[in-house]
Enzyme design. Sequence first.
Site, short mmCIF file in Angstrom:
data_model
loop_
_atom_site.label_atom_id
_atom_site.label_comp_id
_atom_site.label_asym_id
_atom_site.label_seq_id
_atom_site.Cartn_x
_atom_site.Cartn_y
_atom_site.Cartn_z
N GLU A 119 0.85 -1.21 0.00
CA GLU A 119 0.00 0.00 0.00
C GLU A 119 0.88 1.25 0.00
OE1 GLU A 119 -2.53 -1.28 3.48
OE2 GLU A 119 -4.11 -0.98 1.98
N GLU A 139 -3.15 -10.41 3.52
CA GLU A 139 -4.21 -10.06 4.46
C GLU A 139 -5.16 -11.22 4.74
OE1 GLU A 139 -2.84 -7.92 2.46
OE2 GLU A 139 -2.76 -5.97 3.43
C1 1HE Z 1 7.10 -7.66 12.32
C2 1HE Z 1 6.40 -7.69 11.11
C3 1HE Z 1 5.12 -7.10 11.09
C4 1HE Z 1 8.30 -8.69 10.81
N1 1HE Z 1 4.65 -6.56 12.24
N2 1HE Z 1 6.61 -7.11 13.43
N3 1HE Z 1 2.40 -8.31 7.06
C5 1HE Z 1 2.76 -9.62 6.98
O1 1HE Z 1 1.94 -10.49 7.08
C6 1HE Z 1 4.22 -9.89 6.87
C7 1HE Z 1 4.76 -10.40 8.19
N4 1HE Z 1 6.21 -10.60 8.17
C8 1HE Z 1 6.81 -11.65 7.53
O2 1HE Z 1 6.17 -12.47 6.88
C9 1HE Z 1 8.30 -11.76 7.67
O3 1HE Z 1 8.69 -11.05 8.83
C10 1HE Z 1 9.07 -11.20 6.45
C11 1HE Z 1 8.89 -12.16 5.27
C12 1HE Z 1 8.60 -9.81 6.07
C13 1HE Z 1 10.57 -11.11 6.81
O4 1HE Z 1 11.05 -12.35 7.29
P1 1HE Z 1 12.44 -12.41 8.08
O5 1HE Z 1 12.76 -13.86 8.29
O6 1HE Z 1 13.45 -11.57 7.36
O7 1HE Z 1 12.18 -11.65 9.49
P2 1HE Z 1 11.40 -12.20 10.77
O8 1HE Z 1 12.34 -13.06 11.58
O9 1HE Z 1 10.09 -12.79 10.40
O10 1HE Z 1 11.08 -10.86 11.56
C14 1HE Z 1 12.14 -10.08 12.11
C15 1HE Z 1 11.50 -9.20 13.17
O11 1HE Z 1 10.57 -8.31 12.55
C16 1HE Z 1 10.70 -9.99 14.19
O12 1HE Z 1 10.77 -9.30 15.41
P3 1HE Z 1 11.68 -9.87 16.62
O13 1HE Z 1 11.47 -8.88 17.71
O14 1HE Z 1 11.14 -11.24 16.91
O15 1HE Z 1 13.09 -9.90 16.09
C17 1HE Z 1 9.28 -9.91 13.65
O16 1HE Z 1 8.28 -10.07 14.63
C18 1HE Z 1 9.28 -8.49 13.14
N5 1HE Z 1 8.27 -8.29 12.11
N6 1HE Z 1 7.16 -8.34 10.20
C19 1HE Z 1 5.40 -6.56 13.35
N7 1HE Z 1 4.37 -7.04 9.98
C20 1HE Z 1 -3.66 -1.01 7.26
S1 1HE Z 1 -3.98 -2.68 7.10
C21 1HE Z 1 -2.51 -3.37 6.43
C22 1HE Z 1 -2.60 -4.85 6.53
C23 1HE Z 1 -1.28 -5.52 6.35
O17 1HE Z 1 -0.24 -4.92 6.24
S2 1HE Z 1 -1.32 -7.24 6.33
C24 1HE Z 1 0.31 -7.71 6.05
C25 1HE Z 1 1.09 -7.82 7.32
#
Ligand code: 1HE
Length: 264
Positions: A119, A139
């Site tokens: 977005e 989503e």
């Molecule tokens: C996060 C987020 C997040 C990572 N919110 N903390 N978005 C998603 O569904 C995507 C969610 N994220 C992922 O699928 C993966 O993190 C990634 C593919 C993007 C990256 O993977 P990777 O292996 O490089 O990183 P990781 O180990 O998953 O995450 C590293 C850190 O970032 C970890 O935090 P930590 O404190 O445990 O180290 C994760 O929790 C954090 N992190 N993504 C919060 N999204 C207005 S409505 C909009 C609706 C949407 O956007 S839906 C899509 C949401």
Amino acid sequence: MAEGPEVEFMRSEADGDVLVVTLDRADKRNALSAAFIEEIVSLFDWVRQAEAVRAVVVRAEGSVFCAGLDLIEHHLEDRSATDFMYICRRWHAAFDAIQHCGKPVIGALNGAVVGGGLELASAFHIRVADQTTYFALPEGQRGIFTGGGATVRVARLVGEARMIDMMLTGRVYTREEAVSVGLCQYLVEGSSMDKAMEIARKAAQNPPLSNFAITSGIAHIGNMPANDAFYAEAFIAGITNTQPASKDRLAAFMNKTAAKVLND
Ligand code: 1HE
């Protein structure tokens, strides 16, 4: 170039008349918290007013461009429907501030550009992908819905049917397929940043009023019935095509000192 507002989740540096904005929350994969969104509103309100900024490149720190909504904050806040509706309106304000800042905004993408990250990217005027870039709308799998303008901007880029497929199935688009469906306009072998800077420097040479008309006018006109659209187009062209900067450029063409449009 004058200093921008104090922000925590982004850095900005001037490179000539191009402002390079870096998303700087790599430890959370540049996930968009409510505070991050407020910073985007204030930074791009400043960009709109900063005369020295003629174009913007948005890049990200780390391996992921933007992981979208901060899902953990959202979960922990346990928001009511009206709370989250207000959050969405702030996302709309932030991405409108980008799209309508009057300057060309070029995205230098890498890694995941997903959910709210897409977005965000869809509010840029030009998106450049590298070989690591991928796009998705997870989503449906998260049990949520887009709230940052995707139903308008992503649907316009890829069409309604593709967007529904992306949201229902979590389909991931990469490389040539992403270019061909319109998620990005450029795909590079090397650094998306180098290409984004090249584009930004080129666009920065256009008169500011032309860039304002191009970056804002087309999107607004797209919302209008044809008759009103033709009127609005004539109105914008009336102002833009009679500006002093266009007179100089037209004179240069007449005097044979301006570059020709050649396929080289
Ligand atoms: C996060 C987020 C997040 C990572 N919110 N903390 N978005 C998603 O569904 C995507 C969610 N994220 C992922 O699928 C993966 O993190 C990634 C593919 C993007 C990256 O993977 P990777 O292996 O490089 O990183 P990781 O180990 O998953 O995450 C590293 C850190 O970032 C970890 O935090 P930590 O404190 O445990 O180290 C994760 O929790 C954090 N992190 N993504 C919060 N999204 C207005 S409505 C909009 C609706 C949407 O956007 S839906 C899509 C949401």
